[in-house]
Design an enzyme around this catalytic site. Structure first.
Site, PDB file in Angstrom:
ATOM      1  N   LYS A 176       8.909  49.337 -13.180  1.00 19.13           N
ATOM      2  CA  LYS A 176       7.723  50.030 -13.698  1.00 19.13           C
ATOM      3  C   LYS A 176       7.751  51.484 -13.274  1.00 19.13           C
ATOM      4  O   LYS A 176       7.959  51.743 -12.088  1.00 19.13           O
ATOM      5  CB  LYS A 176       6.484  49.329 -13.133  1.00 19.13           C
ATOM      6  CG  LYS A 176       5.164  49.981 -13.486  1.00 19.13           C
ATOM      7  CD  LYS A 176       4.056  49.249 -12.787  1.00 19.13           C
ATOM      8  CE  LYS A 176       2.755  49.974 -13.052  1.00 19.13           C
ATOM      9  NZ  LYS A 176       1.647  49.366 -12.383  1.00 19.13           N
ATOM     10  N   LYS A 184       8.601  49.666  -8.356  1.00 21.08           N
ATOM     11  CA  LYS A 184       7.447  50.370  -8.926  1.00 21.08           C
ATOM     12  C   LYS A 184       7.470  51.790  -8.388  1.00 21.08           C
ATOM     13  O   LYS A 184       7.371  52.010  -7.175  1.00 21.08           O
ATOM     14  CB  LYS A 184       6.156  49.666  -8.524  1.00 21.08           C
ATOM     15  CG  LYS A 184       4.914  50.371  -9.042  1.00 21.08           C
ATOM     16  CD  LYS A 184       3.643  49.612  -8.709  1.00 21.08           C
ATOM     17  CE  LYS A 184       2.430  50.330  -9.259  1.00 21.08           C
ATOM     18  NZ  LYS A 184       1.190  49.596  -8.964  1.00 21.08           N
TER      19      LYS A 184
HETATM   20  C1  PBG Z   1      -1.958  49.359  -9.175  1.00 19.73           C
HETATM   21  C2  PBG Z   1      -1.494  49.321 -10.585  1.00 19.73           C
HETATM   22  C3  PBG Z   1      -1.247  50.445 -11.379  1.00 19.73           C
HETATM   23  C4  PBG Z   1      -0.851  49.986 -12.621  1.00 19.73           C
HETATM   24  C5  PBG Z   1      -0.868  48.607 -12.580  1.00 19.73           C
HETATM   25  N1  PBG Z   1      -1.258  48.195 -11.307  1.00 19.73           N
HETATM   26  C6  PBG Z   1      -1.404  51.895 -11.154  1.00 19.73           C
HETATM   27  C7  PBG Z   1      -1.316  52.476  -9.840  1.00 19.73           C
HETATM   28  O1  PBG Z   1      -0.389  52.222  -9.085  1.00 19.73           O
HETATM   29  O2  PBG Z   1      -2.233  53.232  -9.543  1.00 19.73           O
HETATM   30  C8  PBG Z   1      -0.494  50.908 -13.750  1.00 19.73           C
HETATM   31  C9  PBG Z   1      -0.308  50.343 -15.086  1.00 19.73           C
HETATM   32  C10 PBG Z   1      -0.324  51.334 -16.178  1.00 19.73           C
HETATM   33  O3  PBG Z   1      -0.287  52.572 -15.991  1.00 19.73           O
HETATM   34  O4  PBG Z   1      -0.375  50.884 -17.332  1.00 19.73           O
HETATM   35  N2  PBG Z   1      -2.032  48.187  -8.475  1.00 19.73           N
END
Ligand code: PBG
Length: 348
Positions: free
Chosen positions: A272, A219
């Site tokens: 991601k 991520k």
């Molecule tokens: C955080 C989380 C995020 C997303 C899913 N879970 C964003 C972040 O790290 O602030 C993002 C998903 C998206 O942008 O569609 N636990």
């Protein structure tokens, strides 16, 4: 005849000779396999169907709620009563996998995310009810502190520092509560070290051996999460997430993260965002023998949506191409805000 004229004729003859040699040698013509739609369909290498899609949905407490998320048009925060009929429509279109995110009232947030496992937590109630109404679907959760944290971070914060090991028990309690509510797949999105092994241990020692873990393995600290943070009001109150989310410049590090999650017992590995990270998806697919998923995140959706609203892109074609490219790179499952629109398109 002048010498110049002769030279010209010779030159033309040589060019013609080269051209005819080239043509007779061109015994492979890829265009023949594209000459009609039947052939094109037969040789199509990548198939993408609704079974590959996982639809992210946002839920909040209350009744009769359907609030559009400004920066994520056509996506809403639902209450359970409005969400259930919406899910039914999606199921009719062939979507059978969902990921549920809670939008928690700021007054319930604290520094230790205690609401995430509170016995009267609306998110846990929703999981219970959804699985009761739609027992056959695959329901996935979000495991991270940020939706419940007054700091807006995925881990515990002390003096501006993220406390990795102290965060694990919080994630453990959250996961156990979700497992008890009937979740099928846990989605740790927090990027703390060691959390997959920790959660596997919590699940197994509480007899939840059938609850899966789809780990957000690679991520990245991405600019494309903006609309999601608007949806949950979960933007970090201070600092950024770069001490736990990965540097977009790094590729080998994704292998390390994936290896750790695999060794710790993850059932699926996620990359991601998706579109800017197709090389990472491909690399994990080549290196691991478990399913790979990719999160086509909020900013990727909103970009296509906004451009098509301006008449700059054709929405259906751009959506289909984007999803197909993620699948081609190696994703078995794609978490995407396009899920319903794509399903509607293929049902046409
Ligand atoms: C955080 C989380 C995020 C997303 C899913 N879970 C964003 C972040 O790290 O602030 C993002 C998903 C998206 O942008 O569609 N636990």
């Amino acid at each position: 005849m002048s010498i110049v004229k002769i030279e010209k004729i010779v030159k033309i003859k040589v060019e013609l000779l080269l051209l005819s040699m080239h043509l007779t040698n061109m015994n492979i013509r890829p265009r023949r396999n594209r000459k009609n739609s039947a052939i094109r369909a037969m040789v199509e290498e990548t198939k993408l169907g609704t079974e590959n899609l996982i639809y992210p949905l946002f839920i909040e407490d209350g009744a009769s709620v359907k609030t559009e998320i400004k920066s994520l048009p056509n996506n809403f925060r639902w209450s359970l009563d409005t969400l259930l009929p919406e899910m039914e429509k999606c199921i009719e279109l062939g979507i059978n996998s969902f990921v549920l995110f809670p939008a928690v009232n700021d007054s319930l947030k604290d520094t230790v995310a205690s609401y995430s496992y509170a016995h009267d937590n609306f998110y846990l109630d929703a999981i219970r009810k959804i699985k009761e109404v739609f027992p056959h679907i695959s329901l996935m959760s979000d495991v991270a502190m940020d939706p419940y944290s007054s700091d807006g971070h995925d881990g515990l914060v002390r003096d501006g520092i993220i406390l990795n090991d102290e965060t694990l028990p919080v994630l453990g309690q959250m996961s156990l509560a979700q497992a008890q509510a009937g979740i099928d797949v846990l989605g740790p999105s927090d990027m703390m070290d060691g959390r997959v092994g920790y959660l596997r241990e919590v699940l197994d020692s509480n007899d939840f051996i059938d609850v899966s873990i789809m780990s957000y393995s690679a991520k990245y600290a991405s600019a494309f999460y903006g609309p999601f943070r608007d949806a949950l009001n979960s933007t970090p109150k201070s600092g950024d997430k770069k001490s736990y989310q990965m540097n977009p410049a790094n590729k080998r590090e994704a292998l390390l993260e994936a290896q750790l999650d695999f060794d710790e017992g993850a059932d699926m590995l996620m990359v991601k965002p998706a579109t800017c990270y197709l090389d990472i998806i491909h690399m994990l697919k080549e290196n691991f023998k478990i399913p790979i998923t990719a999160y086509n995140v909020s900013g990727e959706y909103s970009m296509v949506y906004a451009a098509s609203q301006n008449g700059w892109l054709d929405y259906d074609s751009a959506m289909s191409e984007m999803l197909l490219s993620i699948r081609r790179a190696g994703a078995d499952g794609i978490l995407t805000y396009f899920a319903k629109d794509f399903a509607s398109l293929v049902n046409k």
